[in-house]
Design a protein around this motif. Structure first.
Motif, PDB file in Angstrom:
ATOM      1  N   VAL A 163      56.540  47.580  37.937  1.00 31.03           N
ATOM      2  CA  VAL A 163      56.756  48.746  38.802  1.00 31.03           C
ATOM      3  C   VAL A 163      57.847  49.673  38.280  1.00 31.03           C
ATOM      4  O   VAL A 163      58.102  50.703  38.863  1.00 31.03           O
ATOM      5  CB  VAL A 163      57.118  48.312  40.243  1.00 31.03           C
ATOM      6  CG1 VAL A 163      55.953  47.593  40.877  1.00 31.03           C
ATOM      7  CG2 VAL A 163      58.351  47.474  40.256  1.00 31.03           C
ATOM      8  N   ILE A 164      58.489  49.311  37.174  1.00 33.86           N
ATOM      9  CA  ILE A 164      59.586  50.137  36.659  1.00 33.86           C
ATOM     10  C   ILE A 164      59.011  51.414  36.030  1.00 33.86           C
ATOM     11  O   ILE A 164      58.140  51.339  35.173  1.00 33.86           O
ATOM     12  CB  ILE A 164      60.402  49.361  35.610  1.00 33.86           C
ATOM     13  CG1 ILE A 164      60.993  48.104  36.215  1.00 33.86           C
ATOM     14  CG2 ILE A 164      61.481  50.236  35.005  1.00 33.86           C
ATOM     15  CD1 ILE A 164      62.140  48.331  37.133  1.00 33.86           C
ATOM     16  N   PRO A 165      59.469  52.601  36.436  1.00 34.00           N
ATOM     17  CA  PRO A 165      58.949  53.847  35.858  1.00 34.00           C
ATOM     18  C   PRO A 165      59.659  54.219  34.556  1.00 34.00           C
ATOM     19  O   PRO A 165      60.762  54.759  34.579  1.00 34.00           O
ATOM     20  CB  PRO A 165      59.248  54.877  36.952  1.00 34.00           C
ATOM     21  CG  PRO A 165      60.441  54.344  37.667  1.00 34.00           C
ATOM     22  CD  PRO A 165      60.457  52.875  37.487  1.00 34.00           C
ATOM     23  N   PHE A 166      59.009  53.966  33.427  1.00 34.94           N
ATOM     24  CA  PHE A 166      59.646  54.291  32.145  1.00 34.94           C
ATOM     25  C   PHE A 166      59.533  55.788  31.855  1.00 34.94           C
ATOM     26  O   PHE A 166      60.448  56.395  31.337  1.00 34.94           O
ATOM     27  CB  PHE A 166      59.039  53.460  31.024  1.00 34.94           C
ATOM     28  CG  PHE A 166      59.365  52.008  31.147  1.00 34.94           C
ATOM     29  CD1 PHE A 166      60.590  51.527  30.733  1.00 34.94           C
ATOM     30  CD2 PHE A 166      58.466  51.120  31.707  1.00 34.94           C
ATOM     31  CE1 PHE A 166      60.915  50.202  30.868  1.00 34.94           C
ATOM     32  CE2 PHE A 166      58.786  49.801  31.842  1.00 34.94           C
ATOM     33  CZ  PHE A 166      60.009  49.329  31.424  1.00 34.94           C
ATOM     34  N   THR A 167      58.347  56.360  32.132  1.00 32.27           N
ATOM     35  CA  THR A 167      58.235  57.822  32.225  1.00 32.27           C
ATOM     36  C   THR A 167      57.312  58.101  33.403  1.00 32.27           C
ATOM     37  O   THR A 167      56.908  57.169  34.119  1.00 32.27           O
ATOM     38  CB  THR A 167      57.609  58.465  30.979  1.00 32.27           C
ATOM     39  OG1 THR A 167      56.303  57.930  30.824  1.00 32.27           O
ATOM     40  CG2 THR A 167      58.416  58.245  29.730  1.00 32.27           C
ATOM     41  N   LYS A 168      56.961  59.367  33.567  1.00 27.95           N
ATOM     42  CA  LYS A 168      56.076  59.718  34.677  1.00 27.95           C
ATOM     43  C   LYS A 168      54.746  58.957  34.595  1.00 27.95           C
ATOM     44  O   LYS A 168      54.199  58.531  35.597  1.00 27.95           O
ATOM     45  CB  LYS A 168      55.825  61.225  34.646  1.00 27.95           C
ATOM     46  CG  LYS A 168      55.371  61.790  35.983  1.00 27.95           C
ATOM     47  CD  LYS A 168      55.344  63.291  35.921  1.00 27.95           C
ATOM     48  CE  LYS A 168      54.770  63.919  37.174  1.00 27.95           C
ATOM     49  NZ  LYS A 168      55.439  63.501  38.400  1.00 27.95           N
ATOM     50  N   ASP A 169      54.248  58.796  33.355  1.00 27.28           N
ATOM     51  CA  ASP A 169      52.942  58.148  33.189  1.00 27.28           C
ATOM     52  C   ASP A 169      53.036  56.677  32.827  1.00 27.28           C
ATOM     53  O   ASP A 169      52.125  55.906  33.081  1.00 27.28           O
ATOM     54  CB  ASP A 169      52.158  58.879  32.086  1.00 27.28           C
ATOM     55  CG  ASP A 169      52.072  60.355  32.370  1.00 27.28           C
ATOM     56  OD1 ASP A 169      51.714  60.693  33.499  1.00 27.28           O
ATOM     57  OD2 ASP A 169      52.390  61.146  31.466  1.00 27.28           O
ATOM     58  N   PHE A 170      54.148  56.295  32.212  1.00 30.20           N
ATOM     59  CA  PHE A 170      54.292  54.923  31.730  1.00 30.20           C
ATOM     60  C   PHE A 170      54.861  54.063  32.856  1.00 30.20           C
ATOM     61  O   PHE A 170      56.008  53.663  32.846  1.00 30.20           O
ATOM     62  CB  PHE A 170      55.221  54.924  30.499  1.00 30.20           C
ATOM     63  CG  PHE A 170      55.343  53.599  29.813  1.00 30.20           C
ATOM     64  CD1 PHE A 170      54.536  52.532  30.147  1.00 30.20           C
ATOM     65  CD2 PHE A 170      56.276  53.424  28.808  1.00 30.20           C
ATOM     66  CE1 PHE A 170      54.650  51.317  29.525  1.00 30.20           C
ATOM     67  CE2 PHE A 170      56.405  52.210  28.166  1.00 30.20           C
ATOM     68  CZ  PHE A 170      55.593  51.165  28.527  1.00 30.20           C
ATOM     69  N   GLN A 171      54.023  53.846  33.869  1.00 28.29           N
ATOM     70  CA  GLN A 171      54.412  52.973  34.972  1.00 28.29           C
ATOM     71  C   GLN A 171      53.156  52.244  35.386  1.00 28.29           C
ATOM     72  O   GLN A 171      52.186  52.868  35.818  1.00 28.29           O
ATOM     73  CB  GLN A 171      54.979  53.805  36.128  1.00 28.29           C
ATOM     74  CG  GLN A 171      55.463  52.964  37.269  1.00 28.29           C
ATOM     75  CD  GLN A 171      56.010  53.793  38.400  1.00 28.29           C
ATOM     76  OE1 GLN A 171      55.896  55.008  38.408  1.00 28.29           O
ATOM     77  NE2 GLN A 171      56.600  53.143  39.381  1.00 28.29           N
ATOM     78  N   ALA A 172      53.142  50.925  35.238  1.00 28.94           N
ATOM     79  CA  ALA A 172      51.882  50.211  35.394  1.00 28.94           C
ATOM     80  C   ALA A 172      51.404  50.204  36.829  1.00 28.94           C
ATOM     81  O   ALA A 172      50.217  50.282  37.091  1.00 28.94           O
ATOM     82  CB  ALA A 172      52.043  48.782  34.894  1.00 28.94           C
ATOM     83  N   PHE A 173      52.325  50.136  37.787  1.00 25.61           N
ATOM     84  CA  PHE A 173      51.935  49.781  39.140  1.00 25.61           C
ATOM     85  C   PHE A 173      52.856  50.523  40.095  1.00 25.61           C
ATOM     86  O   PHE A 173      53.956  50.081  40.358  1.00 25.61           O
ATOM     87  CB  PHE A 173      52.092  48.260  39.261  1.00 25.61           C
ATOM     88  CG  PHE A 173      51.477  47.653  40.472  1.00 25.61           C
ATOM     89  CD1 PHE A 173      50.252  48.082  40.942  1.00 25.61           C
ATOM     90  CD2 PHE A 173      52.117  46.624  41.132  1.00 25.61           C
ATOM     91  CE1 PHE A 173      49.686  47.494  42.067  1.00 25.61           C
ATOM     92  CE2 PHE A 173      51.548  46.031  42.246  1.00 25.61           C
ATOM     93  CZ  PHE A 173      50.337  46.470  42.701  1.00 25.61           C
ATOM     94  N   ASP A 174      52.397  51.700  40.572  1.00 24.24           N
ATOM     95  CA  ASP A 174      53.271  52.515  41.408  1.00 24.24           C
ATOM     96  C   ASP A 174      52.925  52.301  42.864  1.00 24.24           C
ATOM     97  O   ASP A 174      52.128  53.034  43.451  1.00 24.24           O
ATOM     98  CB  ASP A 174      53.123  53.992  41.014  1.00 24.24           C
ATOM     99  CG  ASP A 174      54.141  54.852  41.720  1.00 24.24           C
ATOM    100  OD1 ASP A 174      55.141  54.283  42.214  1.00 24.24           O
ATOM    101  OD2 ASP A 174      53.946  56.071  41.771  1.00 24.24           O
ATOM    102  N   ILE A 175      53.515  51.267  43.480  1.00 28.09           N
ATOM    103  CA  ILE A 175      53.187  50.987  44.889  1.00 28.09           C
ATOM    104  C   ILE A 175      54.209  51.650  45.783  1.00 28.09           C
ATOM    105  O   ILE A 175      55.334  51.924  45.378  1.00 28.09           O
ATOM    106  CB  ILE A 175      53.147  49.466  45.172  1.00 28.09           C
ATOM    107  CG1 ILE A 175      54.306  48.770  44.467  1.00 28.09           C
ATOM    108  CG2 ILE A 175      51.838  48.893  44.745  1.00 28.09           C
ATOM    109  CD1 ILE A 175      54.406  47.328  44.780  1.00 28.09           C
TER     110      ILE A 175
END
Lengths: 158, 331
Positions: free
Chosen positions: B92-104
């Protein structure tokens, strides 16, 4: 209000500690104490009081200061030193005088206690800086400290 | 999202972060060496870059030993609990706007919940080892994690008063008008300090490493583990440290946002900013480790229950007041 002063004192002391370690961190490039041993064999200098092995320094005329008094042999607690001596004619006075034939030093028996060096009246033996003493044959650890054809420096008396 | 896609992403994360964890171990060793005026591992590869890889390969190839009276099932299960929870939280960690596996939408809550499951692995490992050192270490870990979980949760809750959302991408979005540590000024800084202290305790690192206190407990809960199972515990500790730093980066320092928006036009640079901020915080934790002496158990509990928790509760009220009166600093 020791509660709040405790908090501030705690934070202050922690920051002091971090300043000390931070200073070490920034200076680690210059002052690393690690010796990268086999690589720096050429420049590695042991410290002055390092007890590597017992040596007998000779000067440029191949002369040493050992009178053969055997005080070191007596002082040695485990028979590391053996002095084979003889009597020879002293050139200056023409009298017979004790002189060493072979100063035998068994490094494999030596505990580096330094009693022989302390007791030597003429400072004929001292600590060497060499520490690379591994050999394939233990007989190589028995050494004759006086060089071949060396003689006592004139004027040295015990 | 299809199952295959999920599995692929999971594998990619697994690959990236197990290697990243190895490099964190290397970083820790080099930094530790510099703090102690040593040089550190510098032989395997350029400046020792491959040292921990070699260590990991060695550990993989070693025999797995265990005690005879260990509870075999739980004993083998424990390392997986620890490593899986550590890796799961990374999703769930947002590395960039798109590089986030699981945005709950309950991101922060999920992180706190997942990071406290890891302690079950430690408790299992300590109990199943059938070893007194392991058991004492595991019990200490339980005490420590349960206590400090409160502070972690409350300090993050303080910041959630500002963001009004638990979703990590929302939290980053709010910070486009200034990082939360600036927006929330005094209460945010206090919350950050509390979070870093409690986070260090959560990862069982020095000065809170009661769990494996070498001089008292051998190796603590992983005394009886060897080979790859030991490596899992070791890796999990470092991934957890990265995780705590990553949460702090996300919640306090604007995650992948660049300072003053200097690289806003190049979104993929977000990874760089995120990792830079995270590594600075990781370095801070290493600095703590090599400076402070280990706390006693009673000091550990005093710190939490008599200092951090009351400070935290007061801090929440202050933050609520700040948000209510709209005293937020925004650019």
């Amino acid at each position: 209000m020791s509660y709040f002063s405790n908090i501030f004192y705690g934070i202050k002391t922690l920051l002091t500690g971090m300043r000390v370690t931070g200073k070490y961190f920034l200076n680690s490039r210059k002052g690393a104490i690690t010796q990268q041993y086999p690589d720096n064999r050429g420049i590695l200098k042991m410290f002055d009081r390092f007890r590597g092995e017992v040596i007998m320094p000779h000067d440029e005329n191949n002369e040493h200061a050992c009178t053969g008094c055997q005080k070191c042999e007596i002082a040695c607690p485990n028979g590391t030193i053996e002095i084979i001596w003889d009597r020879g004619l002293d050139e200056a006075t023409g009298k017979k005088k004790k002189k060493i034939d072979q100063f035998v030093y068994h490094l494999s028996l030596c505990t580096m206690c330094g009693l022989c060096i302390d007791v030597c009246p003429t400072d004929a033996i001292e600590w060497g800086q060499n520490f690379e003493n591994s050999v394939y044959d233990r007989t190589a650890l028995t050494r004759v400290l006086n060089k071949p054809d060396s003689k006592i420096r004139p004027g040295v008396e015990d | 999202m299809s199952i295959i896609e999920m599995v692929l992403i999971a594998l990619v994360y697994l690959g990236i972060f197990s290697v990243a964890g190895l490099f964190l171990v290397l970083l820790e060793r080099r930094v530790a060496a510099w703090f102690q005026l040593r040089i550190g591992p510098n032989r395997v590869g350029f400046q020792g870059l491959l040292q921990t890889m070699a260590d990991a390969l060695k550990l993989v190839s070693k025999e797995l030993t265990g005690t005879e009276k260990a509870d075999k099932f739980l004993y083998n299960l424990a390392p997986y609990f620890v490593i899986i929870t550590a890796l799961m939280a990374l999703g769930v960690i947002p590395f960039t706007k798109d590089f986030q596996a699981f945005d709950i939408n309950i991101g922060i809550f999920f992180l706190i919940a997942i990071s406290s499951i890891g302690v079950i692995g430690i408790l299992l490992g300590g109990w199943a080892s059938n070893n007194k050192f392991a058991l004492i270490g595991a019990m200490r870990s339980g005490v420590q994690t349960i206590s400090y979980e409160l502070s972690v949760g409350l300090s993050l809750l303080t910041m959630i008063l500002l963001t009004r959302s638990l979703q990590l991408s929302e939290i980053v979005e709010v910070q486009k008008n200034g990082w939360l540590i600036v927006q929330g000024h005094i209460p945010a800084i206090i919350a950050f300090m509390v979070f870093m202290i409690a986070g260090t305790a959560e990862t069982n690192r020095a000065p809170f490493d009661m769990v494996e206190a070498e001089s008292e407990l051998g190796a603590g809960f992983h005394t009886e583990y060897s080979g790859m199972k030991f490596a899992y515990f070791f890796l999990a500790e470092f991934i957890n440290m990265f995780l705590i730093a990553a949460i702090a980066t996300t919640v306090f320092f604007g995650a992948w946002l660049s300072p003053f928006g200097i690289t806003e036009s190049i979104p993929w640079l977000g990874v760089f900013w995120f990792l830079l901020k995270t590594l600075i915080l990781v370095f801070l934790m290493m600095w703590f480790r090599w400076t402070f002496p280990r706390l006693r158990v009673d000091q550990l509990l005093t710190l939490e229950w008599k200092y951090l928790l009351p400070i935290n509760l007061v801090n929440i009220v202050i933050m609520a007041f700040v948000v209510w009166q709209n005293l937020i600093i925004q650019f």
